[in-house]
Enzyme design. Structure first.
Site, PDB file in Angstrom:
ATOM      1  N   VAL A 108       1.057   6.378  -4.021  1.00 54.28           N
ATOM      2  CA  VAL A 108       2.382   6.758  -3.514  1.00 54.28           C
ATOM      3  C   VAL A 108       2.555   6.577  -2.001  1.00 54.28           C
ATOM      4  O   VAL A 108       3.647   6.793  -1.475  1.00 54.28           O
ATOM      5  CB  VAL A 108       2.789   8.212  -3.881  1.00 54.28           C
ATOM      6  CG1 VAL A 108       3.117   8.348  -5.336  1.00 54.28           C
ATOM      7  CG2 VAL A 108       1.751   9.191  -3.436  1.00 54.28           C
ATOM      8  N   LYS A 110      -8.315   6.764  -7.187  1.00 58.65           N
ATOM      9  CA  LYS A 110      -8.739   7.142  -8.551  1.00 58.65           C
ATOM     10  C   LYS A 110      -9.683   6.120  -9.163  1.00 58.65           C
ATOM     11  O   LYS A 110     -10.588   6.455  -9.922  1.00 58.65           O
ATOM     12  CB  LYS A 110      -7.510   7.311  -9.453  1.00 58.65           C
ATOM     13  CG  LYS A 110      -6.622   8.491  -9.058  1.00 58.65           C
ATOM     14  CD  LYS A 110      -5.306   8.470  -9.818  1.00 58.65           C
ATOM     15  CE  LYS A 110      -4.436   9.671  -9.468  1.00 58.65           C
ATOM     16  NZ  LYS A 110      -3.073   9.591 -10.025  1.00 58.65           N
ATOM     17  N   TYR A 147       0.917   3.153 -13.134  1.00 61.76           N
ATOM     18  CA  TYR A 147       1.572   4.298 -13.786  1.00 61.76           C
ATOM     19  C   TYR A 147       2.301   3.843 -15.052  1.00 61.76           C
ATOM     20  O   TYR A 147       1.830   2.950 -15.742  1.00 61.76           O
ATOM     21  CB  TYR A 147       2.563   5.019 -12.856  1.00 61.76           C
ATOM     22  CG  TYR A 147       2.123   5.181 -11.424  1.00 61.76           C
ATOM     23  CD1 TYR A 147       0.947   5.861 -11.114  1.00 61.76           C
ATOM     24  CD2 TYR A 147       2.893   4.702 -10.378  1.00 61.76           C
ATOM     25  CE1 TYR A 147       0.562   6.038  -9.798  1.00 61.76           C
ATOM     26  CE2 TYR A 147       2.508   4.881  -9.054  1.00 61.76           C
ATOM     27  CZ  TYR A 147       1.342   5.544  -8.783  1.00 61.76           C
ATOM     28  OH  TYR A 147       0.964   5.712  -7.486  1.00 61.76           O
ATOM     29  N   SER A 156      -3.331   7.390  -4.989  1.00 56.33           N
ATOM     30  CA  SER A 156      -3.864   7.135  -6.336  1.00 56.33           C
ATOM     31  C   SER A 156      -4.831   5.949  -6.416  1.00 56.33           C
ATOM     32  O   SER A 156      -5.535   5.809  -7.416  1.00 56.33           O
ATOM     33  CB  SER A 156      -2.722   6.886  -7.315  1.00 56.33           C
ATOM     34  OG  SER A 156      -2.256   8.117  -7.803  1.00 56.33           O
ATOM     35  N   TYR A 168     -10.085  16.615  -3.783  1.00 58.93           N
ATOM     36  CA  TYR A 168      -9.146  15.592  -4.286  1.00 58.93           C
ATOM     37  C   TYR A 168      -8.132  15.184  -3.208  1.00 58.93           C
ATOM     38  O   TYR A 168      -7.846  13.991  -3.032  1.00 58.93           O
ATOM     39  CB  TYR A 168      -8.430  16.144  -5.526  1.00 58.93           C
ATOM     40  CG  TYR A 168      -7.334  15.251  -6.056  1.00 58.93           C
ATOM     41  CD1 TYR A 168      -7.629  14.127  -6.818  1.00 58.93           C
ATOM     42  CD2 TYR A 168      -5.991  15.539  -5.803  1.00 58.93           C
ATOM     43  CE1 TYR A 168      -6.615  13.301  -7.305  1.00 58.93           C
ATOM     44  CE2 TYR A 168      -4.974  14.732  -6.293  1.00 58.93           C
ATOM     45  CZ  TYR A 168      -5.290  13.614  -7.037  1.00 58.93           C
ATOM     46  OH  TYR A 168      -4.285  12.800  -7.512  1.00 58.93           O
TER      47      TYR A 168
HETATM   48  N1  LIG Z   1       0.500   8.476  -7.515  1.00 54.73           N
HETATM   49  C1  LIG Z   1      -0.221   8.894  -6.515  1.00 54.73           C
HETATM   50  O1  LIG Z   1      -0.555   8.160  -5.593  1.00 54.73           O
HETATM   51  C2  LIG Z   1      -0.538  10.335  -6.586  1.00 54.73           C
HETATM   52  C3  LIG Z   1      -1.591  10.803  -5.621  1.00 54.73           C
HETATM   53  C4  LIG Z   1      -1.227  12.094  -4.969  1.00 54.73           C
HETATM   54  N2  LIG Z   1      -2.279  12.486  -4.089  1.00 54.73           N
HETATM   55  C5  LIG Z   1      -0.950  13.157  -6.016  1.00 54.73           C
HETATM   56  O2  LIG Z   1      -1.842  13.719  -6.557  1.00 54.73           O
HETATM   57  O3  LIG Z   1       0.173  13.460  -6.305  1.00 54.73           O
END
Ligand SMILES: NC(=O)CC[C@H](N)C(=O)O
Length: 309
Positions: free
Chosen positions: A263, A68, A245, A65, A193
């Site tokens: 994550v 992002k 988050y 994430s 993605y």
């Molecule tokens: N919170 C994350 O790091 C989520 C990224 C992960 N690639 C997903 O889409 O679930």
């Protein structure tokens, strides 16, 4: 000035490391379950270009994430604020990062912010190019530019593992396609993605990217503007309101710096005008944030008065 030696950082790391045992590595992306939950590393990049670090600093993790915030900057550079925010909102959700519930509740249906999966998928959709390869090259080149590391590449294993199991993200994409937020082939978007999320970095790379955001888009050594300051500031604002988050509120109280987690256990921190911080610690809490990484940031913030509030 905070943290003037690796030893100082090493002691803080040892204190935080004990918390790793309270977390678990992510396994909903099967390849991530191979990470060692006891790993922890940290790097702090100062605005004068000096860097201090501790732990297994060369161990790589995938961006997940954290990517992002990087694609958001890229989409804003390419398409401008007006277009980007016509497709994705500004508000925190208070829900888990992969939740679908608010997508159906908001009217007109659009993801509430670019840091949740739905919003990030909508942003990745905006990255321009004639093929997935060309668009991915653009993203990875931007990561190389921000980190000053030309060796950056991605983990094919993690990308494949997520692509094959990403059913919830597929559902988010199909929902958004129905509502004209995206209009490309869903498998192609997921291919892009999942590759973006699988870009590999270590804590030194994360700290270096963090200092660019901390300095409003400026590279600390050459003073080159790598992105417009207005865009770096938008990204930092989202890092404060939604970067951790549905734990972003508590994090703002306890630590008080713009940060984005992933994550894989990575955290990118940007202390405005002062430091970039990179952390890697794969054991996660129940919201998906690095347990020892959070503790480490909390200790650093208290000790060196890092909170911007
Ligand atoms: N919170 C994350 O790091 C989520 C990224 C992960 N690639 C997903 O889409 O679930």
């Amino acid at each position: 000035m905070p943290c003037q030696s690796n030893e100082e950082l090493e002691n803080i790391l040892l204190e935080a490391k004990q918390y790793s045992s309270k977390g678990k590595v992510a396994d909903y992306i099967p390849a991530l379950s191979k990470a060692n939950p006891a790993d922890l590393s940290v790097a702090i990049y100062h605005s004068d270009g000096t860097c201090y670090s501790a732990g297994c600093i060369h161990k790589k993790i995938t961006l997940q994430s954290i990517s992002k915030v990087i694609t958001l900057a890229l989409a804003l550079i390419e398409s401008g604020e007006e277009f980007v925010f016509s497709k994705v909102g500004y508000e925190p959700t208070g829900d888990p990062f992969n939740s679908i519930v608010k997508l159906e509740m908001s009217n007109p249906s659009k993801p509430l912010n670019p840091m949740i999966n739905a919003g990030a998928l909508a942003v990745t959709h905006m990255i321009k190019g004639s093929s997935v390869e060309e668009r991915f090259q653009k993203i990875i080149d931007f990561v190389k530019l921000l980190s000053g590391n030309q060796e950056i590449s991605y983990s094919k294993e993690v990308a494949k593992s997520e692509f094959e199991t990403s059913h919830l993200n597929r559902a988010l994409c199909f929902f958004m396609k129905q509502h004209s937020i995206i209009n490309e082939d869903v498998e192609e978007l997921l291919d892009l993605y999942t590759k973006q999320c699988s870009i590999e970095v270590n804590c030194l790379d994360l700290a270096r990217i963090g200092i660019v955001f901390a300095l409003d888009g400026k590279e600390p050594i050459t003073n080159k503007q790598l992105m417009p300051s207005s865009i770096a500031r938008i990204c930092k604002t989202f890092m404060v309101t939604c970067g951790m988050y549905n734990a972003s509120g508590e994090f703002a109280v306890r630590v008080g710096i713009p940060a984005k987690s992933g994550v894989s256990g990575g955290i990118l921190g940007a202390v405005p005008a002062r430091f970039g911080i990179g952390i890697s610690g794969p054991a996660l809490d129940d919201k998906g944030n690095s347990v020892a990484g959070l503790k480490l940031l909390e200790i650093l913030a208290k000790k060196y008065d890092l909170s911007m509030f």
